[in-house]
Design an enzyme around this catalytic site. Structure first.
Site, mmCIF file in Angstrom:
data_model
loop_
_atom_site.group_PDB
_atom_site.id
_atom_site.type_symbol
_atom_site.label_atom_id
_atom_site.label_comp_id
_atom_site.label_asym_id
_atom_site.label_seq_id
_atom_site.Cartn_x
_atom_site.Cartn_y
_atom_site.Cartn_z
ATOM 1 N N ARG A 108 0.863 -1.187 0.000
ATOM 2 C CA ARG A 108 0.000 0.000 0.000
ATOM 3 C C ARG A 108 0.898 1.234 0.000
ATOM 4 N NH1 ARG A 108 -3.465 -2.678 -1.586
ATOM 5 N NH2 ARG A 108 -5.505 -3.142 -0.683
ATOM 6 N N GLU A 123 -2.152 7.559 -4.976
ATOM 7 C CA GLU A 123 -2.548 6.875 -6.211
ATOM 8 C C GLU A 123 -4.003 7.081 -6.594
ATOM 9 O OE1 GLU A 123 -1.605 2.720 -5.063
ATOM 10 O OE2 GLU A 123 -3.726 2.297 -5.376
ATOM 11 N N HIS A 162 -0.571 -0.258 -9.732
ATOM 12 C CA HIS A 162 -1.361 -1.194 -8.915
ATOM 13 C C HIS A 162 -1.886 -2.365 -9.756
ATOM 14 C CE1 HIS A 162 -3.451 -1.196 -4.784
ATOM 15 N NE2 HIS A 162 -3.384 -2.435 -5.242
HETATM 16 P P1 NAD Z 1 -1.714 -11.158 5.134
HETATM 17 O O1 NAD Z 1 -2.721 -10.667 6.127
HETATM 18 O O2 NAD Z 1 -1.747 -12.593 4.730
HETATM 19 O O3 NAD Z 1 -0.234 -10.837 5.668
HETATM 20 C C1 NAD Z 1 0.123 -9.614 6.243
HETATM 21 C C2 NAD Z 1 1.261 -9.869 7.226
HETATM 22 O O4 NAD Z 1 1.681 -8.608 7.741
HETATM 23 C C3 NAD Z 1 0.856 -10.737 8.412
HETATM 24 O O5 NAD Z 1 1.774 -11.791 8.599
HETATM 25 C C4 NAD Z 1 0.882 -9.768 9.597
HETATM 26 O O6 NAD Z 1 1.243 -10.373 10.823
HETATM 27 C C5 NAD Z 1 1.929 -8.769 9.127
HETATM 28 N N1 NAD Z 1 1.847 -7.500 9.843
HETATM 29 C C6 NAD Z 1 0.758 -6.872 10.333
HETATM 30 N N2 NAD Z 1 1.113 -5.734 10.960
HETATM 31 C C7 NAD Z 1 2.462 -5.650 10.857
HETATM 32 C C8 NAD Z 1 3.422 -4.710 11.318
HETATM 33 N N3 NAD Z 1 3.068 -3.640 12.027
HETATM 34 N N4 NAD Z 1 4.716 -4.937 11.027
HETATM 35 C C9 NAD Z 1 5.092 -6.044 10.334
HETATM 36 N N5 NAD Z 1 4.234 -6.967 9.875
HETATM 37 C C10 NAD Z 1 2.934 -6.773 10.134
HETATM 38 O O7 NAD Z 1 -1.865 -10.211 3.858
HETATM 39 P P2 NAD Z 1 -1.394 -10.529 2.362
HETATM 40 O O8 NAD Z 1 -2.491 -11.227 1.636
HETATM 41 O O9 NAD Z 1 -0.046 -11.121 2.386
HETATM 42 O O10 NAD Z 1 -1.357 -9.042 1.760
HETATM 43 C C11 NAD Z 1 -0.424 -8.088 2.217
HETATM 44 C C12 NAD Z 1 -0.793 -6.732 1.641
HETATM 45 O O11 NAD Z 1 -0.583 -6.736 0.224
HETATM 46 C C13 NAD Z 1 -2.278 -6.361 1.787
HETATM 47 O O12 NAD Z 1 -2.550 -5.775 3.042
HETATM 48 C C14 NAD Z 1 -2.465 -5.373 0.662
HETATM 49 O O13 NAD Z 1 -2.227 -4.075 1.183
HETATM 50 C C15 NAD Z 1 -1.381 -5.718 -0.348
HETATM 51 N N6 NAD Z 1 -1.909 -6.202 -1.642
HETATM 52 C C16 NAD Z 1 -1.504 -5.581 -2.782
HETATM 53 C C17 NAD Z 1 -1.960 -6.030 -4.025
HETATM 54 C C18 NAD Z 1 -1.526 -5.396 -5.318
HETATM 55 O O14 NAD Z 1 -2.199 -5.573 -6.348
HETATM 56 N N7 NAD Z 1 -0.412 -4.685 -5.360
HETATM 57 C C19 NAD Z 1 -2.864 -7.094 -4.073
HETATM 58 C C20 NAD Z 1 -3.241 -7.719 -2.884
HETATM 59 C C21 NAD Z 1 -2.763 -7.266 -1.665
#
Ligand code: NAD
Length: 335
Positions: free
Chosen positions: A233, A262, A294
């Site tokens: 993000r 964005e 994105h």
């Molecule tokens: P997820 O919930 O499976 O994993 C997120 C991880 O981050 C978890 O292990 C959690 O413990 C950790 N976390 C939470 N707070 C934290 C902190 N303060 N410091 C360090 N780690 C922390 O999520 P995911 O499916 O792996 O997705 C991750 C992110 O990717 C989403 O939140 C979204 O913002 C982004 N995303 C982007 C796209 C894209 O098209 N670019 C698509 C999907 C998701």
């Protein structure tokens, strides 16, 4: 049959969801959902939104007054929804928690490989009949140290990829995953990961805690010449500090699929207009910066999954079934 108003609709959303004719009734709006456009949801049971729709308390209140009882996200992240307000006004929020983490992880690696081997420059050069290798010298991923911030679904898919490249993986997560330790991932504290990584890739959600986690101070802790990759993000990164660090030649490379501002730019063709965002305009001029708009999620396979799971969410909403895809402030202890 639930009546759902789609916001931020792109031609591909229409293409995937229109093919599911009969299960629910849809109307597609191209505009983003915000206070000024919320009235379009009049007469609908639910709204279906994407990453840059702004579902704050004002919008939730308006939706409730219009009789809307569902906000369904066509994505995993839900930082753009005021969950407390949704709870207060009795609106269910559902998302697509995991569709294809590999799609985003592979995109992160595509960005890294492009910057590391300059294939974007080579492509243009060869098309112009320029076969010189001058200034195309890159670096190998093998043997490098890659820092992964957030080892959830996408972080883990990314780790699997970089392990295949023969890189060392350091990780930081608020909730470390023991099974990854067994696979040779070294969990360290945040500052240690910053200090030791040649490439740092962000895979954690945007929360008040992670907002601007990459800022002037944390950038200074990174290795000179390192690469920062953000496919998570935009607001995880303070853009002005990153520009400063690139200009000081401390940060070596920047690859982003997400950007702080964005919502004013992405998912639209602005090629005939003046870009008024000076920061992205400046970033675009840097030779060591790669920006995509994105598209990490955007593969045929993940669109099919997003469509399938979103339809299931509509079914569960219509029949009043509970759902694992529901998000609310209770589960985050933030009501
Ligand atoms: P997820 O919930 O499976 O994993 C997120 C991880 O981050 C978890 O292990 C959690 O413990 C950790 N976390 C939470 N707070 C934290 C902190 N303060 N410091 C360090 N780690 C922390 O999520 P995911 O499916 O792996 O997705 C991750 C992110 O990717 C989403 O939140 C979204 O913002 C982004 N995303 C982007 C796209 C894209 O098209 N670019 C698509 C999907 C998701």
């Amino acid at each position: 049959m639930a009546k759902i108003a789609f916001f931020s609709t792109q031609p591909y959303d229409r293409q995937f969801f229109e093919n599911t004719a009969g299960r629910h009734e849809f109307e597609f709006f191209e505009t983003r959902l915000r206070s000024r456009t919320a009235n379009l949801a009049s007469g609908f049971d639910g709204v279906c939104v994407f990453v840059n729709d702004k579902v704050d308390e004002d919008v939730i209140k308006l939706l409730q007054q219009l009789g809307v009882r569902l906000v369904a996200l066509r994505c995993a992240g839900f930082n753009n929804i005021d969950l407390r307000a949704a709870n207060k006004y009795g609106i269910r929020v559902m998302r697509v928690p995991a569709y294809l983490p590999e799609a985003v992880a592979e995109h992160a690696m595509a960005l890294i490989m492009t910057l590391a081997r300059k294939t974007h420059k080579a492509y243009n050069r060869v098309r112009e009949g320029n076969f010189s290798l001058t200034r195309l010298n890159g670096f190998t991923i093998h043997g490098k140290t890659i820092g992964v911030i957030g080892t959830g679904k996408i972080g883990q898919a990314f780790i699997n990829i970089v392990k295949g490249f023969g890189a060392r993986v350091l990780a930081y997560d608020k909730y470390p995953d023991d099974s990854l330790k067994e696979k040779g991932v070294d969990y360290l504290d945040f500052d240690q990961v910053l200090a030791n990584s040649d490439i740092l890739s962000l895979h954690c959600p945007l929360t008040p805690e992670t907002h601007h986690m990459i800022n002037r101070d944390t950038l200074a802790k990174m290795k000179q010449g390192a690469m920062l990759v953000n496919t998570s993000r935009g607001k995880l990164v303070d853009t002005s500090s990153v520009i400063e660090s690139l200009k000081n030649e401390h940060l070596g490379f920047l690859a982003i699929d997400v950007y702080e501002e964005e919502e004013k730019l992405f998912f639209r063709d602005l090629s005939d207009l003046i870009i008024r965002d000076d920061q992205i305009a400046q970033l675009i001029t840097f030779p060591n910066v790669l920006i995509t708009a994105h598209q990490g999620f955007f593969t045929r396979e993940s669109m099919e999954e997003i469509t399938r799971i979103t339809l299931e969410n509509f079914d569960d909403f219509e029949t009043g079934r509970s759902s694992e895809n529901e998000v609310n402030c209770q589960m985050l202890n933030d009501c």
